[in-house]
Motif scaffolding. Structure first.
Motif, PDB file in Angstrom:
ATOM      1  N   THR A 246      16.791  28.235  37.748  1.00 49.32           N
ATOM      2  CA  THR A 246      15.861  27.999  36.640  1.00 49.32           C
ATOM      3  C   THR A 246      16.628  28.082  35.337  1.00 49.32           C
ATOM      4  O   THR A 246      17.528  28.896  35.202  1.00 49.32           O
ATOM      5  CB  THR A 246      14.719  29.042  36.575  1.00 49.32           C
ATOM      6  N   GLN A 247      16.271  27.228  34.403  1.00 45.85           N
ATOM      7  CA  GLN A 247      16.790  27.394  33.037  1.00 45.85           C
ATOM      8  C   GLN A 247      15.590  27.580  32.116  1.00 45.85           C
ATOM      9  O   GLN A 247      15.127  28.697  31.958  1.00 45.85           O
ATOM     10  CB  GLN A 247      17.692  26.220  32.642  1.00 45.85           C
ATOM     11  N   CYS A 248      15.046  26.494  31.558  1.00 48.81           N
ATOM     12  CA  CYS A 248      13.875  26.700  30.701  1.00 48.81           C
ATOM     13  C   CYS A 248      12.645  27.031  31.537  1.00 48.81           C
ATOM     14  O   CYS A 248      11.701  27.616  31.032  1.00 48.81           O
ATOM     15  CB  CYS A 248      13.630  25.492  29.802  1.00 48.81           C
ATOM     16  N   GLY A 249      12.643  26.646  32.813  1.00 55.80           N
ATOM     17  CA  GLY A 249      11.567  27.030  33.719  1.00 55.80           C
ATOM     18  C   GLY A 249      10.395  26.076  33.767  1.00 55.80           C
ATOM     19  O   GLY A 249       9.507  26.224  34.612  1.00 55.80           O
TER      20      GLY A 249
ATOM     21  N   ARG B 118      18.481  36.844  35.665  1.00 55.94           N
ATOM     22  CA  ARG B 118      17.894  36.473  34.371  1.00 55.94           C
ATOM     23  C   ARG B 118      16.528  37.121  34.255  1.00 55.94           C
ATOM     24  O   ARG B 118      15.727  37.072  35.194  1.00 55.94           O
ATOM     25  CB  ARG B 118      17.734  34.954  34.290  1.00 55.94           C
TER      26      ARG B 118
ATOM     27  N   HIS C 199       9.369  32.291  35.817  1.00 53.49           N
ATOM     28  CA  HIS C 199       9.500  30.851  36.070  1.00 53.49           C
ATOM     29  C   HIS C 199       9.143  30.511  37.521  1.00 53.49           C
ATOM     30  O   HIS C 199       8.438  29.540  37.778  1.00 53.49           O
ATOM     31  CB  HIS C 199      10.944  30.389  35.799  1.00 53.49           C
TER      32      HIS C 199
ATOM     33  N   TYR D  15       4.006  29.415  28.472  1.00 54.42           N
ATOM     34  CA  TYR D  15       4.411  28.469  27.426  1.00 54.42           C
ATOM     35  C   TYR D  15       3.247  28.360  26.442  1.00 54.42           C
ATOM     36  O   TYR D  15       2.114  28.719  26.780  1.00 54.42           O
ATOM     37  CB  TYR D  15       4.764  27.109  28.049  1.00 54.42           C
TER      38      TYR D  15
END
Lengths: 160, 455
Positions: A99-102, B25, B31, B38
């Motif tokens: 995952t990065q920004c998700g 992370r 996520h 968001y």
């Protein structure tokens, strides 16, 4: 505007809502039912962020009318973990730094789940093909592919 | 790839606890479970939707705006035009004293690019806002437009932006940012070969999966909470405060969760008008770009042209480099004067060259305003510079990697903008790259280091 009743099973729970005719499943899930795990990235069926599983098949909820889902069984990424225990795909995405920004992650996991449900031991090409409708603009595709392959291996080990 | 013990042995500590260790992370669990919130994952009762009426012309005078039919459309709550915005003419870098203010929140009298915001419509539903926006009547007088930087700089070209009065940004150094180091013409005269090449790029859209947007909720005490996916929270808050003529303590910004940005979410575009809508209606307001708006309206990376002229000796030393860069800002400044300036500082690349001349221009055209994107100001320049380095190496028949070793900057070297080089690691990076890529170079280059000159 006259409302239309819809009723379906979402992540194992019965849901019933009155909606405006023409409401997309994405809109119904996010704004009516409150499951915001499917994301709206394009609202035109090109990014895959809104992917959900309807009666075992991968579907784009932004192109699916909610009223067409009467009686359906719907699964979203928010319903995958059980009693706080992550699904093997979720675990694998976490461990593989997939995952990065998700934002694409819930849709990716849906696409991967349908793949593994149909093809428990996929090849790398199978994985690439299965995720081809899901866009990751952080372009972290390689860890995502590895995560799906890892989840498939851990599934087959558990089954053995 | 390992960080060899031999690198910077006297400058490093190897008893680090975090560096070199994988750590989970902190945002990943959210996520993978779909729980990460968001901005658009919030829903407020009575929330209004904002849709923008946009210019269909690249350059036009606005003769009149008629919003009467739109206001009568069922579900419409408020229609906003330029006169509703307290400080309508702004520029985001005014926070660091880079003016002049040159852009309108809502167009006032003129539009300067196709897609410019003209009228904001707030309605009970997205659909009502969209339908009403289509009923706004704007009478335009189409003006000649300019789409090419060379055309824009020609005498007599249509002026894109009257706040500048000319089609380039006027720096305190004049029409461009300049670097002058040594005597570049003497360098060319001395060189065995001179190579001049032109490079150019098109605008590039970031296309984040999550489109730009925000939701603003009035708190009932003249304060407003803005849930946003901006990449620049305080920058946006301070600019919103100027545009709305509202003290910063009335604005509460919540964000930090961004569904892809890449620089495309650092302009202050959606927040001020959404806060204004919330203030004037007393209702929560959602303003989120459609995919089409994200692709067509949000700032792309600037188109650039880079002309590089190099003087090189047969032994591989670059003795002179002249660079002329042009950055296409589009119709408004946003971050482009800064991007073009960064380019001036960045050339001549990580190489030590005794004679350097650099001019970088920020040019206005009737194109979508460009702005930040991943290393903007230097990324296209690096592409041009490194292609040029390969061409130079080929010209003198030298290995391209050895050519770079020979010219690499090292600690103590004076850079063209007169900052001495410190903490360089280019040579070590290239040594590792040589090993990793199985691209062997002469032993002498594997023996040198960035900070022990002559070693």
């Amino acid at each position: 505007m006259a409302k239309v009743p819809v009723q379906f099973t979402l992540n194992g729970a019965e849901k019933a809502e009155f909606i405006d005719s023409g409401t997309t499943l994405l809109h119904a899930l996010r704004d009516k039912i409150g499951d915001t795990s499917p994301k709206g990235g394009c609202h035109q069926g090109t990014c895959g962020a809104c992917s959900v599983i309807i009666d075992g098949e991968l579907r784009l909820s932004c192109l699916t009318l909610a009223e067409a889902c009467n009686g359906a069984t719907i699964i979203t990424t928010s319903g995958l973990s059980e009693r706080g225990v992550l699904h093997p795909l979720q675990r694998a995405f976490l461990d593989a730094f997939a995952t990065q920004c998700g934002f694409c992650t819930p849709g990716m996991i849906m696409a991967a789940k349908v793949l593994l449900d149909h093809t428990p031991n996929p090849s790398r090409e199978d994985v690439v093909e299965a995720l081809s409708g899901n866009i990751c603009r952080c372009t972290g595709y390689e860890p995502i592919i590895q995560a799906v392959l890892t989840a498939a291996r851990s599934n087959s080990q558990n089954a053995a | 790839m390992e960080l060899r013990k031999s690198y910077f042995a006297d400058q490093r500590k190897d008893d680090l606890h975090e560096i070199g260790q994988p750590r989970p992370r902190s945002d990943s669990p959210g996520h993978v479970t779909g729980k990460t919130t968001y901005f658009a994952d919030r829903n407020f009762p009575g929330m209004l939707h904002l849709k923008m009426v946009r210019s269909p012309h690249h350059h036009a005078r606005i003769r009149s705006i008629d919003t009467s039919e739109a206001e009568k459309h069922p579900g419409v709550v408020k229609v906003l035009t330029a006169k509703d915005v307290p400080h309508n003419v702004y520029t985001i870098l005014i926070l660091i004293q880079i003016g002049p203010e040159d852009e309108t929140v809502l167009a006032d009298g003129k539009v300067r690019w196709k897609g410019e915001a003209v009228v904001a419509v707030l309605a009970e539903t997205e659909r009502a806002a969209q339908e009403a926006a289509a009923k706004v009547k704007v009478d335009y007088e189409v003006l000649p437009a300019v789409f090419d930087m060379d055309e824009a700089l020609k005498p007599g070209a249509p002026i894109v932006n009257e706040y500048h009065g000319r089609n380039y940004y006027l720096y305190d150094s004049g029409e461009c940012r300049k670097v002058r180091f040594g005597d570049v013409e003497a360098g060319f005269a001395e060189a065995d070969h001179v190579l001049e090449q032109a490079y150019q790029s098109s605008p590039i859209e970031h296309a984040p999966t999550e489109t730009t947007g925000c939701i603003v909720a009035p708190e009932g005490n003249d304060r407003f909470t803005c849930y946003t996916n901006t990449q620049a929270m305080f920058f946006t808050l301070d600019n919103a405060s100027i545009i709305l003529q509202m003290p910063g303590n009335k604005l509460h910004f919540v964000g930090g969760t961004v569904g892809g940005g890449f620089g495309g979410k650092v302009d202050v575009i959606v927040e001020p008008i959404a806060i204004l809508g919330a203030k004037l209606t007393g209702r929560p307001v959602c303003f989120i770009y459609s995919r089409e708006e994200e692709m067509q309206i949000s700032s792309p990376r600037a188109a650039e042209t880079v002309v590089i002229k190099d003087g090189v000796m047969n032994d591989g030393r670059i003795v002179a480099r002249k660079v002329t860069g042009h950055t296409d800002a589009g119709a408004y400044s946003r971050h482009s004067p800064y991007g073009a300036q960064k380019g001036a500082g960045h050339y001549p690349g990580p190489y030590t060259i005794p004679n350097v001349w650099i001019d970088t221009y920020c040019v206005y055209t009737n194109r979508t305003p460009s702005s930040a994107m991943r290393g903007f100001g230097v990324t296209i320049g690096d592409f041009a510079l490194e292609v040029q380095m390969d061409k130079l190496a080929r010209l003198i028949g030298m290995d391209p990697l050895e050519f770079r070793f020979l010219n690499a900057y090292r600690d103590g070297d004076m850079k063209a903008h007169r900052q001495p080089t410190e903490g360089a690691a280019l040579i070590e990076c290239m040594q590792e790259a040589s090993r990793a890529a199985n691209w062997p170079v002469a032993e002498q280059f594997m023996a040198i280091s960035s900070y022990a000159k002559g070693a």
